[in-house]
Write a protein that holds these residues in place. Structure first.
Motif, PDB file in Angstrom:
ATOM      1  N   THR A   1      60.590  20.209  64.314  1.00  0.00           N
ATOM      2  CA  THR A   1      60.629  21.489  63.613  1.00  0.00           C
ATOM      3  C   THR A   1      59.854  22.540  64.386  1.00  0.00           C
ATOM      4  O   THR A   1      59.047  22.226  65.266  1.00  0.00           O
ATOM      5  CB  THR A   1      60.035  21.347  62.209  1.00  0.00           C
ATOM      6  OG1 THR A   1      58.674  21.031  62.341  1.00  0.00           O
ATOM      7  CG2 THR A   1      60.760  20.305  61.390  1.00  0.00           C
ATOM      8  N   ASP A   2      60.132  23.792  64.067  1.00  0.00           N
ATOM      9  CA  ASP A   2      59.446  24.893  64.743  1.00  0.00           C
ATOM     10  C   ASP A   2      57.930  24.836  64.514  1.00  0.00           C
ATOM     11  O   ASP A   2      57.146  25.164  65.402  1.00  0.00           O
ATOM     12  CB  ASP A   2      59.987  26.235  64.238  1.00  0.00           C
ATOM     13  CG  ASP A   2      61.362  26.552  64.792  1.00  0.00           C
ATOM     14  OD1 ASP A   2      61.694  25.982  65.848  1.00  0.00           O
ATOM     15  OD2 ASP A   2      62.072  27.354  64.167  1.00  0.00           O
ATOM     16  N   THR A   3      57.511  24.415  63.363  1.00  0.00           N
ATOM     17  CA  THR A   3      56.084  24.330  63.051  1.00  0.00           C
ATOM     18  C   THR A   3      55.394  23.314  63.955  1.00  0.00           C
ATOM     19  O   THR A   3      54.304  23.552  64.483  1.00  0.00           O
ATOM     20  CB  THR A   3      55.892  23.933  61.572  1.00  0.00           C
ATOM     21  OG1 THR A   3      56.654  24.812  60.763  1.00  0.00           O
ATOM     22  CG2 THR A   3      54.442  24.003  61.183  1.00  0.00           C
ATOM     23  N   ARG A   4      56.043  22.163  64.122  1.00  0.00           N
ATOM     24  CA  ARG A   4      55.457  21.119  64.960  1.00  0.00           C
ATOM     25  C   ARG A   4      55.409  21.575  66.421  1.00  0.00           C
ATOM     26  O   ARG A   4      54.421  21.346  67.124  1.00  0.00           O
ATOM     27  CB  ARG A   4      56.281  19.841  64.812  1.00  0.00           C
ATOM     28  CG  ARG A   4      55.635  18.675  65.531  1.00  0.00           C
ATOM     29  CD  ARG A   4      56.339  17.393  65.239  1.00  0.00           C
ATOM     30  NE  ARG A   4      55.835  16.917  63.954  1.00  0.00           N
ATOM     31  CZ  ARG A   4      56.239  15.804  63.373  1.00  0.00           C
ATOM     32  NH1 ARG A   4      57.167  15.071  63.924  1.00  0.00           N
ATOM     33  NH2 ARG A   4      55.732  15.424  62.239  1.00  0.00           N
ATOM     34  N   VAL A   5      56.435  22.239  66.919  1.00  0.00           N
ATOM     35  CA  VAL A   5      56.460  22.732  68.297  1.00  0.00           C
ATOM     36  C   VAL A   5      55.358  23.773  68.498  1.00  0.00           C
ATOM     37  O   VAL A   5      54.651  23.769  69.511  1.00  0.00           O
ATOM     38  CB  VAL A   5      57.862  23.327  68.621  1.00  0.00           C
ATOM     39  CG1 VAL A   5      57.852  24.050  69.962  1.00  0.00           C
ATOM     40  CG2 VAL A   5      58.916  22.245  68.609  1.00  0.00           C
ATOM     41  N   ARG A   6      55.194  24.659  67.542  1.00  0.00           N
ATOM     42  CA  ARG A   6      54.149  25.677  67.615  1.00  0.00           C
ATOM     43  C   ARG A   6      52.760  25.023  67.653  1.00  0.00           C
ATOM     44  O   ARG A   6      51.890  25.436  68.431  1.00  0.00           O
ATOM     45  CB  ARG A   6      54.259  26.613  66.409  1.00  0.00           C
ATOM     46  CG  ARG A   6      53.485  27.886  66.596  1.00  0.00           C
ATOM     47  CD  ARG A   6      53.681  28.902  65.472  1.00  0.00           C
ATOM     48  NE  ARG A   6      55.010  28.882  64.900  1.00  0.00           N
ATOM     49  CZ  ARG A   6      55.266  28.775  63.578  1.00  0.00           C
ATOM     50  NH1 ARG A   6      54.283  28.705  62.728  1.00  0.00           N
ATOM     51  NH2 ARG A   6      56.493  28.754  63.133  1.00  0.00           N
ATOM     52  N   ALA A   7      52.536  23.983  66.879  1.00  0.00           N
ATOM     53  CA  ALA A   7      51.254  23.272  66.858  1.00  0.00           C
ATOM     54  C   ALA A   7      50.978  22.620  68.213  1.00  0.00           C
ATOM     55  O   ALA A   7      49.856  22.673  68.729  1.00  0.00           O
ATOM     56  CB  ALA A   7      51.252  22.233  65.743  1.00  0.00           C
ATOM     57  N   TYR A   8      51.995  21.993  68.811  1.00  0.00           N
ATOM     58  CA  TYR A   8      51.822  21.386  70.128  1.00  0.00           C
ATOM     59  C   TYR A   8      51.492  22.436  71.189  1.00  0.00           C
ATOM     60  O   TYR A   8      50.660  22.201  72.072  1.00  0.00           O
ATOM     61  CB  TYR A   8      53.070  20.609  70.538  1.00  0.00           C
ATOM     62  CG  TYR A   8      53.202  19.257  69.851  1.00  0.00           C
ATOM     63  CD1 TYR A   8      52.113  18.400  69.721  1.00  0.00           C
ATOM     64  CD2 TYR A   8      54.428  18.842  69.343  1.00  0.00           C
ATOM     65  CE1 TYR A   8      52.241  17.186  69.091  1.00  0.00           C
ATOM     66  CE2 TYR A   8      54.567  17.619  68.718  1.00  0.00           C
ATOM     67  CZ  TYR A   8      53.463  16.782  68.592  1.00  0.00           C
ATOM     68  OH  TYR A   8      53.590  15.569  67.980  1.00  0.00           O
ATOM     69  N   ARG A   9      52.123  23.596  71.117  1.00  0.00           N
ATOM     70  CA  ARG A   9      51.835  24.660  72.075  1.00  0.00           C
ATOM     71  C   ARG A   9      50.395  25.162  71.934  1.00  0.00           C
ATOM     72  O   ARG A   9      49.711  25.410  72.920  1.00  0.00           O
ATOM     73  CB  ARG A   9      52.803  25.825  71.862  1.00  0.00           C
ATOM     74  CG  ARG A   9      54.168  25.546  72.407  1.00  0.00           C
ATOM     75  CD  ARG A   9      55.035  26.762  72.233  1.00  0.00           C
ATOM     76  NE  ARG A   9      56.386  26.470  72.697  1.00  0.00           N
ATOM     77  CZ  ARG A   9      57.427  27.203  72.418  1.00  0.00           C
ATOM     78  NH1 ARG A   9      57.286  28.276  71.655  1.00  0.00           N
ATOM     79  NH2 ARG A   9      58.621  26.878  72.875  1.00  0.00           N
ATOM     80  N   ILE A  10      49.942  25.315  70.704  1.00  0.00           N
ATOM     81  CA  ILE A  10      48.563  25.788  70.471  1.00  0.00           C
ATOM     82  C   ILE A  10      47.552  24.755  70.969  1.00  0.00           C
ATOM     83  O   ILE A  10      46.585  25.098  71.654  1.00  0.00           O
ATOM     84  CB  ILE A  10      48.343  26.115  68.979  1.00  0.00           C
ATOM     85  CG1 ILE A  10      49.174  27.356  68.588  1.00  0.00           C
ATOM     86  CG2 ILE A  10      46.868  26.348  68.676  1.00  0.00           C
ATOM     87  CD1 ILE A  10      49.172  27.666  67.114  1.00  0.00           C
ATOM     88  N   LEU A  11      47.778  23.479  70.663  1.00  0.00           N
ATOM     89  CA  LEU A  11      46.867  22.418  71.117  1.00  0.00           C
ATOM     90  C   LEU A  11      46.856  22.323  72.639  1.00  0.00           C
ATOM     91  O   LEU A  11      45.803  22.125  73.260  1.00  0.00           O
ATOM     92  CB  LEU A  11      47.241  21.081  70.500  1.00  0.00           C
ATOM     93  CG  LEU A  11      46.917  20.933  69.011  1.00  0.00           C
ATOM     94  CD1 LEU A  11      47.428  19.595  68.488  1.00  0.00           C
ATOM     95  CD2 LEU A  11      45.422  21.043  68.797  1.00  0.00           C
ATOM     96  N   SER A  12      48.027  22.475  73.266  1.00  0.00           N
ATOM     97  CA  SER A  12      48.099  22.437  74.731  1.00  0.00           C
ATOM     98  C   SER A  12      47.340  23.605  75.338  1.00  0.00           C
ATOM     99  O   SER A  12      46.617  23.448  76.341  1.00  0.00           O
ATOM    100  CB  SER A  12      49.560  22.478  75.184  1.00  0.00           C
ATOM    101  OG  SER A  12      50.247  21.339  74.718  1.00  0.00           O
ATOM    102  N   ALA A  13      47.478  24.776  74.751  1.00  0.00           N
ATOM    103  CA  ALA A  13      46.771  25.949  75.248  1.00  0.00           C
ATOM    104  C   ALA A  13      45.253  25.775  75.109  1.00  0.00           C
ATOM    105  O   ALA A  13      44.485  26.109  76.031  1.00  0.00           O
ATOM    106  CB  ALA A  13      47.238  27.197  74.509  1.00  0.00           C
ATOM    107  N   LEU A  14      44.808  25.232  73.992  1.00  0.00           N
ATOM    108  CA  LEU A  14      43.365  24.998  73.790  1.00  0.00           C
ATOM    109  C   LEU A  14      42.828  23.956  74.767  1.00  0.00           C
ATOM    110  O   LEU A  14      41.728  24.111  75.318  1.00  0.00           O
ATOM    111  CB  LEU A  14      43.099  24.570  72.347  1.00  0.00           C
ATOM    112  CG  LEU A  14      43.265  25.668  71.281  1.00  0.00           C
ATOM    113  CD1 LEU A  14      43.089  25.078  69.883  1.00  0.00           C
ATOM    114  CD2 LEU A  14      42.281  26.787  71.513  1.00  0.00           C
ATOM    115  N   ALA A  15      43.583  22.898  75.004  1.00  0.00           N
ATOM    116  CA  ALA A  15      43.164  21.875  75.962  1.00  0.00           C
ATOM    117  C   ALA A  15      43.082  22.468  77.362  1.00  0.00           C
ATOM    118  O   ALA A  15      42.145  22.184  78.131  1.00  0.00           O
ATOM    119  CB  ALA A  15      44.121  20.696  75.924  1.00  0.00           C
ATOM    120  N   GLY A  16      44.043  23.309  77.715  1.00  0.00           N
ATOM    121  CA  GLY A  16      44.013  23.969  79.024  1.00  0.00           C
ATOM    122  C   GLY A  16      42.814  24.881  79.169  1.00  0.00           C
ATOM    123  O   GLY A  16      42.150  24.903  80.214  1.00  0.00           O
TER     124      GLY A  16
END
Length: 169
Positions: A2-17
């Protein structure tokens, strides 16, 4: 997905970076360099407790007006197995239980001897002493040496000897 799950993965990836970049920048721009001790070490000291009383050389001085006190205390230490030097009379009067004078070679031994006075003896370190003899000046408040059980309890309370200021182990 879902779009919500994809958005969460993008935010977590950005924070990890961002966390990884911050860690790299902090390490690269560190200006602290090598840690330097705040106190210089000019004298090496022996903090190790002796294995046996015979490894400790003691000299007892009488810092009171009581005749024969240094001889009596010397005999008490000798009966406990310590290597004794000839007792003597102190040039100064001691108004405490005792004063323990020692040098770099006998810091651990002095801590052990201090336990025989239940930690009430005043320790006096002198970096210029070249001998391993521990001098004990008996004072006016002295009553008797501690029993072995009391010595063990006192050692537990005193803890490990610490290097005196300006020295290192």
């Amino acid at each position: 997905m879902t779009d919500t799950r994809v958005r969460a993965y993008r935010i977590l990836s950005a924070l990890a970076g961002l966390a990884a970049v911050s860690a790299v920048v902090a390490v690269v721009h560190d200006t602290q360099g090598v840690a330097v001790a705040s106190e210089s070490c000019s004298v090496q000291v022996n903090l190790r407790f002796p294995d046996r009383p015979a490894q400790v050389r003691l000299r007892v001085f009488n810092g009171t007006r009581t005749t024969g006190l240094a001889e009596r205390v010397s005999q008490d230490f000798k009966n406990r197995g310590f290597a004794m030097q000839s007792p003597g009379k102190s040039k100064t009067r001691v108004d405490e239980v005792a004063v323990i004078e020692y040098g770099p070679k006998s810091v651990g031994a002095a801590q052990w001897i201090r336990a025989f006075f239940l930690g009430q003896a005043e320790p006096r370190f002198s970096a210029s002493r070249t001998t391993d003899v521990v001098d004990v000046k008996i004072g006016t408040r002295y009553r008797q040496l501690a029993t072995q059980t009391e010595v063990n309890q006192s050692l537990a309370q005193l803890g490990e000897p610490a290097p005196p200021p300006g020295t290192c182990a």
